[in-house]
Design an enzyme around this catalytic site. Sequence first.
Site, PDB file in Angstrom:
ATOM      1  N   ARG A  46       0.859  -1.339  -0.049  1.00 39.47           N
ATOM      2  CA  ARG A  46      -0.049   0.145   0.176  1.00 39.47           C
ATOM      3  C   ARG A  46       0.788   1.360   0.055  1.00 39.47           C
ATOM      4  NH1 ARG A  46      -1.591   1.926   4.587  1.00 39.47           N
ATOM      5  NH2 ARG A  46      -2.393  -0.228   5.352  1.00 39.47           N
ATOM      6  N   TYR A  98     -16.794  17.703 -14.301  1.00 40.28           N
ATOM      7  CA  TYR A  98     -17.266  16.176 -14.296  1.00 40.28           C
ATOM      8  C   TYR A  98     -18.317  15.843 -13.200  1.00 40.28           C
ATOM      9  CZ  TYR A  98     -17.292  11.135 -13.368  1.00 40.28           C
ATOM     10  OH  TYR A  98     -17.376  10.017 -13.047  1.00 40.28           O
ATOM     11  N   ASP A 170      -7.729  19.904 -13.168  1.00 38.71           N
ATOM     12  CA  ASP A 170      -7.953  18.550 -13.940  1.00 38.71           C
ATOM     13  C   ASP A 170      -7.567  18.727 -15.259  1.00 38.71           C
ATOM     14  OD1 ASP A 170      -9.378  16.353 -14.785  1.00 38.71           O
ATOM     15  OD2 ASP A 170     -10.995  16.488 -13.529  1.00 38.71           O
ATOM     16  N   LYS A 195      -8.760   7.529 -18.746  1.00 38.14           N
ATOM     17  CA  LYS A 195      -8.888   8.307 -19.944  1.00 38.14           C
ATOM     18  C   LYS A 195      -7.752   8.202 -20.840  1.00 38.14           C
ATOM     19  CE  LYS A 195     -12.905   8.754 -18.056  1.00 38.14           C
ATOM     20  NZ  LYS A 195     -12.665   9.258 -16.653  1.00 38.14           N
TER      21      LYS A 195
HETATM   22  C1  LIG Z   1     -12.692  15.462 -16.259  1.00 42.50           C
HETATM   23  C2  LIG Z   1     -12.747  14.098 -15.473  1.00 42.50           C
HETATM   24  N1  LIG Z   1     -12.150  14.145 -14.082  1.00 42.50           N
HETATM   25  C3  LIG Z   1     -12.083  13.039 -13.457  1.00 42.50           C
HETATM   26  C4  LIG Z   1     -12.913  11.799 -13.856  1.00 42.50           C
HETATM   27  C5  LIG Z   1     -12.921  10.986 -12.628  1.00 42.50           C
HETATM   28  O1  LIG Z   1     -12.166   9.663 -12.915  1.00 42.50           O
HETATM   29  P1  LIG Z   1     -12.292   8.137 -12.592  1.00 42.50           P
HETATM   30  O2  LIG Z   1     -13.563   7.815 -13.510  1.00 42.50           O
HETATM   31  O3  LIG Z   1     -11.154   7.500 -13.188  1.00 42.50           O
HETATM   32  O4  LIG Z   1     -12.528   8.232 -11.231  1.00 42.50           O
HETATM   33  C6  LIG Z   1     -13.474  11.734 -14.682  1.00 42.50           C
HETATM   34  C7  LIG Z   1     -14.376  10.636 -15.202  1.00 42.50           C
HETATM   35  O5  LIG Z   1     -15.095  10.684 -16.114  1.00 42.50           O
HETATM   36  C8  LIG Z   1     -13.529  12.926 -15.848  1.00 42.50           C
HETATM   37  O6  LIG Z   1     -14.199  12.810 -16.987  1.00 42.50           O
END
Ligand SMILES: Cc1ncc(COP(=O)(O)O)c(C=O)c1O
Length: 379
Positions: A46, A98, A170, A195
């Site tokens: 971990r 998101y 992000d 992604k």
């Molecule tokens: C812009 C963005 N940030 C964060 C996330 C969250 O990531 P995860 O689905 O890997 O937890 C997503 C998921 O779609 C996203 O599109």
Amino acid sequence: MKLATKYIHAGMEPDPSTGAIMTPIYQTSTYVQSAPGQHKGYEYARSQNPTRKALEDVLAVIENGKFGLAFSSGVAATDAVIKLLSPGDEVIAGNDMYGGTYRLFTKVFQKFGIKFHYVDMRDEKHMEGLLNSNTKLIWIETPTNPLINITDIAAVAVIAKKANALLCVDNTFASPYLQNPLDLGADIVMHSSTKYLGGHSDVIQGALIMNDADLREKLYFIQKSCGAVPGPMDCFLVLRGIKTLHLRMKQHCENGERIAHFLRNHQAIEKVYWCGFEDHSGYAIAKKQMRGFGGMMSFILKDDSIENANRVLSSTHLFALAESLGGVESLINHPASMTHASIPKEERIKNGLTDSLIRLSVGIEDVEDLIEDLNMAIG
Ligand SMILES: Cc1ncc(COP(=O)(O)O)c(C=O)c1O
């Protein structure tokens, strides 16, 4: 190093025990010590794992940062950033982001006494009046999910610095190939590695990259204490994905441009949201801070009804109707009922995310086939 060389060679050392050119998947939970406290830097998986360590080093290099940390999901990475805060602290975040990030902020952390303000980050001046001595974090997504709005990272970084607040970006939609927020003054870059970094829709993972050693220590402490770490196999998959990031992103951008123009010229389409259009409100900033405009876009139909949107969403063959984005294959998504369903309807509509909005993650297939698929579905 130029980008392509960096993505292939970044932070990669042949495995010290065998010389393996690819980092082995160290599928172990613990490490043998020769005497109490005498070990090779690895105590318990971990806290440390060599496959994860290799990935974290690569993450740092590709975002022009000093340190990388990998998490079990993008949301877990976001969660770690918010855990830097204490009750009474305030966060200013974009109002278009998101849905899972919004849910984490409002449904999980708000009740622990952290206050979130949501503003239209297309103009950083909208933060005026909200900044105060409790403001500890500014959270932005650019381009945003799903309306492809653009925020001027360098301008927000200046404001954050003045306010003594951290700026976290992000960078999931752009990927490091198109944008490097640390170079523009951000303190932390966050990725849903699920992604573009993974790139093949076969892994859930998140990342944080930063320059400040103290900040890295604090986030590492949260990573090992809260335990949202990715497994070694998943780290291997993201390591492999990064090696072709430049090739995939080039094609995502090329296909994205063709499809954005095709949609814009289609008589049944009312509006296309894509930051590569010269009349997009964020075009000048996107051109300044990004190396291309990417393959993410949204659109609404002229006959702007949910029934019509549903018809298109259910009619494509190559574009798969699914959540997520950034994989080699094209996806079509209905944010209102899928990725952004956790945002209350009133809030969504107020920020421009209508019930009939359709989002595309344009993949790297032959673009003529993709256009034909959309043309047939739109009718
Ligand atoms: C812009 C963005 N940030 C964060 C996330 C969250 O990531 P995860 O689905 O890997 O937890 C997503 C998921 O779609 C996203 O599109």
